[in-house]
Write a protein that holds these residues in place. Structure first.
Motif, PDB file in Angstrom:
ATOM      1  N   ALA A   1      46.627  45.080  43.622  1.00 21.19           N
ATOM      2  CA  ALA A   1      45.417  45.046  42.805  1.00 21.19           C
ATOM      3  C   ALA A   1      44.216  45.452  43.634  1.00 21.19           C
ATOM      4  O   ALA A   1      44.264  45.446  44.861  1.00 21.19           O
ATOM      5  CB  ALA A   1      45.205  43.641  42.240  1.00 21.19           C
TER       6      ALA A   1
ATOM      7  N   MET B   1      36.204  39.672  42.273  1.00 21.49           N
ATOM      8  CA  MET B   1      37.186  40.080  41.270  1.00 21.49           C
ATOM      9  C   MET B   1      38.452  40.553  41.979  1.00 21.49           C
ATOM     10  O   MET B   1      38.392  41.380  42.893  1.00 21.49           O
ATOM     11  CB  MET B   1      36.618  41.203  40.392  1.00 21.49           C
TER      12      MET B   1
ATOM     13  N   GLY C   1      41.990  42.252  40.862  1.00 23.80           N
ATOM     14  CA  GLY C   1      42.545  42.847  39.656  1.00 23.80           C
ATOM     15  C   GLY C   1      41.481  42.836  38.573  1.00 23.80           C
ATOM     16  O   GLY C   1      40.349  43.257  38.792  1.00 23.80           O
ATOM     17  N   ASP C   2      41.817  42.305  37.415  1.00 25.58           N
ATOM     18  CA  ASP C   2      40.870  42.285  36.298  1.00 25.58           C
ATOM     19  C   ASP C   2      40.267  40.902  36.076  1.00 25.58           C
ATOM     20  O   ASP C   2      39.644  40.645  35.046  1.00 25.58           O
ATOM     21  CB  ASP C   2      41.582  42.739  35.011  1.00 25.58           C
ATOM     22  N   ARG C   3      40.455  39.991  37.062  1.00 32.56           N
ATOM     23  CA  ARG C   3      39.973  38.621  36.893  1.00 32.56           C
ATOM     24  C   ARG C   3      38.848  38.297  37.868  1.00 32.56           C
ATOM     25  O   ARG C   3      38.929  38.626  39.047  1.00 32.56           O
ATOM     26  CB  ARG C   3      41.097  37.613  37.125  1.00 32.56           C
TER      27      ARG C   3
END
Length: 365
Positions: A2, A61, A63-65
């Motif tokens: 990621a 952040m 990845g997408d979190r």
């Protein structure tokens, strides 16, 4: 794997800013080194990403979190530390298996992951040994393997080679670089050794005083440092920096010293000097870009030898020039002695010029 994004990241302890508004992006599969002197904020930044200490402000952040409020175990990261943190009573196999057992994987899945990691790191023959039976390099490989079996999104490494001797460090640099290439792993790697960063990383983040000074490919940081700190930190030996003053303008622009010598500037370097905020200019040059003469030559500047360091194929000469020490590399066949007068010729196409007030690199346009 990621990507990792740090956005305006701040960590304070009272009024002290350990990390001061740091923003950077680590792309998926990229090896990024955080490098700088002790106390610059690099380890604090890594610990913020890991979740070992809380963020004061800004976002992390993975990845997408956004993971600011997640526990370390929930961030899908694996850490490799300076001390290997192996269980001394457990075999290598059991050291590798332990984090998988904690995740309640099946016995068959644990065995497969452990043996896969051992094969990748060429340590299948070590699986039944205890840590005390291993060399420092082998123990570090086990620490890497323990991170690898977790199959994390991001590997975080905090000065993993600093406990090794010089020869093992060179060997392990190659192994970690190959580890990254084979796995296409996303790695954030902290080191105070700029040589590790230059040789291993895709990009390096140079930090000082909690601030991110420069973030770019190692070759670009080396060739075009943004300020005097980066210029003096990256490179071995460090870039020589000589405080001077600008004189003249246009085609007659030059740098002058307190000793009275003058260095005429090329048209491009004259344009750089014209953009300075004052007449104070710092001349920067790498050791390989300075030519040493044993007698006076047109355009060469007088200096005095301070020390001589033969290294085998080349010799490093340190010389006094305008109150500064300048590093020059010469072939081993060139012989000079301490206190000998020499003359230095600077390559106008490869010198660096810095604003003496702001310490920032000067650009022609």
């Amino acid at each position: 794997m990621a990507h990792v994004v740090l956005k305006d990241l701040v960590k304070t302890y009272g009024s002290f800013h350990a990390v001061n508004h740091v923003s950077l992006t680590v792309n998926d599969g990229e090896f990024v080194a955080l490098v700088g002197p002790s106390g610059c904020g690099k380890t604090t930044t890594l610990n913020l990403v890991a979740g070992l200490i809380p963020v004061t402000s800004g976002d992390i952040m993975i990845g997408d979190r956004i993971v600011n409020d997640l526990d370390p175990k929930d961030r899908d990261i694996a850490m490799v530390f300076q001390n290997y943190a192996l269980y001394p009573q457990k075999s290598v196999y059991k050291n590798l298996a332990f984090p998988l057992q904690m995740r309640k994987l099946t016995k068959e899945e644990i065995d497969r992951k452990v043996r896969d990691a051992a094969r990748v790191l060429d340590m299948t023959h070590l699986l039944e040994r205890k840590p005390r039976e291993l060399s420092g390099g082998q123990q570090q490989r086990v620490a890497l393997g323990r991170a690898l079996v977790r199959d994390p999104a991001v590997f975080l490494m905090d000065e993993p080679l600093s406990n090794l001797d010089a020869k093992l460090r060179v060997q392990m640099r190659s192994e970690i670089k190959r580890f990254h290439q084979d796995l296409n792993a996303t790695i954030i790697y902290v080191t105070h050794d700029q040589l590790e960063a230059v040789t291993m990383a895709d990009r390096m983040a140079v930090m000082n005083g909690g601030f991110l000074q420069q973030y770019d490919a190692p070759a670009e940081v080396f060739a075009n440092p943004v300020n005097m700190f980066v210029a003096s930190f990256v490179g071995s030996p460090a870039m020589s920096l000589v405080p001077l003053e600008a004189s003249g303008s246009g085609d007659t622009a030059a740098l002058t010293s307190a000793e009275g010598w003058t260095l005429p500037l090329s048209a491009e370097n004259a344009r750089k000097v014209a953009r300075a905020t004052s007449r104070k200019i710092v001349l920067g040059a790498r050791h390989s870009t300075i030519r040493l003469h044993k007698s006076a030559e047109p355009g060469a500047i007088p200096a005095k030898v301070y020390t001589v360091e033969p290294t085998g194929d080349i010799t490093f000469v340190q010389a006094f020039l305008s109150g500064s020490i300048v590093n020059i590399s010469v072939p081993a066949s060139v012989h000079v002695s301490p206190d000998e007068m020499i003359w230095l010729e600077f390559d106008q196409a490869r010198i660096h010029l810095f604003d003496g007030e702001t310490e920032m690199a000067l650009k022609a346009a």
